[in-house]
Design an enzyme around this catalytic site. Structure first.
Site, PDB file in Angstrom:
ATOM      1  CB  CYS A   1      -0.939  -0.007   1.203  1.00  0.00           C
ATOM      2  SG  CYS A   1      -0.108   0.223   2.788  1.00  0.00           S
ATOM      3  CB  ALA A   2       0.145   4.836   0.055  1.00  0.00           C
TER       4      ALA A   2
END
Length: 375
Positions: free
Chosen positions: A73-74
């Site tokens: 994910c980020a």
């Protein structure tokens, strides 16, 4: 079953070794399609995190049972949550430590080769961003070239190698990433060098990189020889190191060439770019090993993790060096260009010293893929 943690270094080693990896990316679709972890033998599944809040049962049949699974994910948090749900269903999974932000900042040092006096050249591969930095070591001294803003990596490397950083150089005023050159020079007392034609608006002092003004490293005669090579910027400067290596900055890459438009001067600089590639570089020894400041695709990495190739090979195989018609060349490098780097104007302003964004703001400015090439 415990969730594993995979670091950017471990993922990089999988890329270099061409290993299999299944990446389950839980960012939004636009973020995934814009920029993802690239590997020759990687497979991908992208399902946004918010679609998994009610559970992972509907997507279990989309995940392999015979490959390592990495959830991405980020910033890490969402991937931890998803990885834990998958683990509860009996899958062996890992999440990427630090997420794509950490992936963007990781530098992988690898030795390129030796110098004539027993010194060494190292390349720092910013695998998630496509940036390449360099350290030239000789007799207890070092020069750092095209450093990124993660300056601790270079300072720690110098300490590990027991060398003193004497010179810091940028091949040009960067528009895709924030230079760490000025900061390294300030912390070490090294001389900071910039091409003067790129530095007309900078608000700090520097030494001008000019042809004929060779820079000596160590107590012998290892020279860094500046070669004026405009086209990506008006001041772009290449370096010949020890008569063996050609550091081309953002002018020439292994599988592509530099773009001339990041200062809004594409039409003006196309002729300079062609002259550098088709005249200036052809005057140099074809035995020089080209070390660029970027790579575009993971296929450009050699078996040892370096990005390097002889000039003779590029003169034969790089399409950008083999466009006979000048108008065709002009069209290719000035029309239908890829999107410009994120926040490139703000990055240029930062590298001029005109603005001083916070560390978090700098991270956000740099997020995204390398976009400095025409391929």
């Amino acid at each position: 079953m415990a969730v594993q943690i995979m670091t950017p270094k471990e993922v990089t080693e999988k890329i270099i070794q061409k290993e299999d990896l299944f990446i389950f990316d839980v960012r939004n679709e636009d973020a995934f399609h814009d920029w993802k972890i690239e590997g020759e033998n990687f497979q991908y599944l992208n399902i946004p995190y918010f679609e998994l809040l009610d559970g992972v049962e509907p997507i279990l049949d989309k995940l392999p049972s015979d490959k390592d699974i990495l959830v991405v994910c980020a910033k890490e948090g969402s991937s931890v949550f998803v990885a834990e749900m998958l683990s509860e269903k009996g899958l062996e999974v890992a999440y990427l430590k630090g997420g794509m932000k950490a992936w963007s900042e990781y530098l992988h040092p690898v030795k390129v080769g030796d110098l004539s006096d027993g010194g060494e050249v190292y390349q720092f591969v910013r695998i998630g961003k496509g940036c390449l930095s360099y350290a030239v070591l000789s007799n207890g001294e070092a020069a750092i070239i095209d450093a990124t803003r993660m300056t601790d990596v270079f300072l720690d490397f110098a300490t590990e190698k027991k060398v003193v950083i004497k010179h810091v150089l940028d091949t040009h005023l960067h528009a895709d990433h924030i230079s760490g050159g000025r900061k390294i020079a300030a912390e070490t007392g090294a001389t900071y060098w910039l091409p003067p034609k790129d530095a007309e608006e900078v608000v700090f002092s520097f030494e001008p990189l000019l042809e004929g003004n060779n820079i000596t490293i160590g107590k012998t005669t290892i020279d860094i020889q500046p070669i004026y090579s405009p086209g990506h910027t008006i001041g772009s400067t290449s370096f010949i190191v020890d008569g063996k290596y050609l550091l081309t900055g953002d002018i020439l890459f292994i599988d592509s060439i530099g773009r001339p438009d990041l200062a809004g001067k594409a039409e003006d600089w196309v002729a300079d770019l062609r002259n550098t590639l088709y005249n200036r570089y052809r005057e140099l020894s074809a035995d020089l090993v080209v070390l660029p400041a970027h790579f575009m695709i993971v296929e450009e990495l050699n078996a040892n993790g370096t990005v390097a190739e002889k000039l003779s090979v590029l003169l034969e195989k790089n399409h950008g060096l083999n466009i006979e018609d000048e108008q065709e060349f002009r069209a290719i490098v000035s029309e239908n260009l890829p999107p410009q780097p994120n926040a490139y104007q703000e990055i240029r302003q930062t590298n001029m010293g005109k603005i001083n964004p916070s560390e978090e703001e700098q991270r956000e400015m740099e997020i995204g893929p390398n976009r400095c090439a025409v391929r």
